[in-house]
Design a protein around this motif. Sequence first.
Motif, PDB file in Angstrom:
ATOM      1  N   ASP A 115       0.851  -1.192   0.000  1.00 25.79           N
ATOM      2  CA  ASP A 115       0.000   0.000   0.000  1.00 25.79           C
ATOM      3  C   ASP A 115       0.886   1.241   0.000  1.00 25.79           C
ATOM      4  O   ASP A 115       1.561   1.546   0.993  1.00 25.79           O
ATOM      5  CB  ASP A 115      -0.898  -0.011   1.239  1.00 25.79           C
ATOM      6  N   SER A 141      -0.337   4.334  -0.836  1.00 25.54           N
ATOM      7  CA  SER A 141      -1.192   5.525  -0.805  1.00 25.54           C
ATOM      8  C   SER A 141      -0.859   6.386   0.415  1.00 25.54           C
ATOM      9  O   SER A 141      -0.279   5.919   1.395  1.00 25.54           O
ATOM     10  CB  SER A 141      -2.659   5.115  -0.757  1.00 25.54           C
ATOM     11  N   ASP A 142      -1.233   7.665   0.321  1.00 22.73           N
ATOM     12  CA  ASP A 142      -1.015   8.575   1.430  1.00 22.73           C
ATOM     13  C   ASP A 142      -2.007   8.314   2.547  1.00 22.73           C
ATOM     14  O   ASP A 142      -3.119   7.836   2.321  1.00 22.73           O
ATOM     15  CB  ASP A 142      -1.149  10.036   0.965  1.00 22.73           C
TER      16      ASP A 142
END
Length: 301
Positions: free
Chosen positions: A77, A79-80
């Motif tokens: 993962d 993502s932010d």
Amino acid sequence: MNLKTIAGIGVYIAILVATSIWVGQQAYGWLPPQASAESMLIDDLFSLFSAIGAFILLGITGLVLYTVFTQSVSRFDTSDGPHMEGNVKLEIFWTAVPLLLVFFLAAYSYQTYQQMAVRGPMDLVHLHHMPGTTPTAYAADLEPEPVEEVEVYAKQWAWSFRYPSAGVVSADLHLPVNKRVRLRMTADEVIHGFYVPAFRLKQDIMPKRTTEFEFTPVREGTYRLNDSQFSGTYFAIMTANVVVESPDSYRQWLASAAAQPAVPAENPAYSEYTNKRLKRFGGWKTIAPAPPPLVNALAEG
């Protein structure tokens, strides 16, 4: 926040409180025996600090571990995380709570120092001179006025103790139990430190200046006096026994010592410095120790 989460937080806080109280009680066993009235107050303060410190340490550690093991994401993962702006309420909370805690601990520490009524070299420490304070204090309750005055002399590198009422000089400090004691301390050449761990008391002794110091020993036994000012090897061996005994034993010791002639006390620093055989292995310059003091009672043990 659902009921289950609230219940979990409540249980966690209850465990933290119980554990912190237990740590605070255990803190009493981390220190030497309580040999003075002042030591009881210091130990209570230390126990409180230990309990609060344990609560903060375990609370933060538990929260970090919970986050690590329950809020992890897949290593794939990329993502932010959620974008969060400053939370004013949270910032006020984590600023106000530590600030209030610091003010509370400072006020409690100051109150403890007032109760101890330990007299030091500054007028500010003389509580009966301070506005809003009274001379009656916890440590002085056993005996309102000093019943015994002892003159303490610190020199490089040996202690000596003079009892004006009996004309006795001793290499050990003898004190009557449960009686308020006043020490009049002075040093010859450099700053020394009067420190007895069992009393939880430390006082610097300034050269060419008399410092008054009061406390109340409450437990019979033999304790160790150290010089807390460590700036060389000889300071480490500048020790003496502090013998707290019953008033009857104390008076008998004074009478026995008064009948003894004055002889040089043991001073390991002076003996080593004047030993020509040992000086061959040195050659570096050092401060010459003072000659051993003359005492009626030599060090015991």
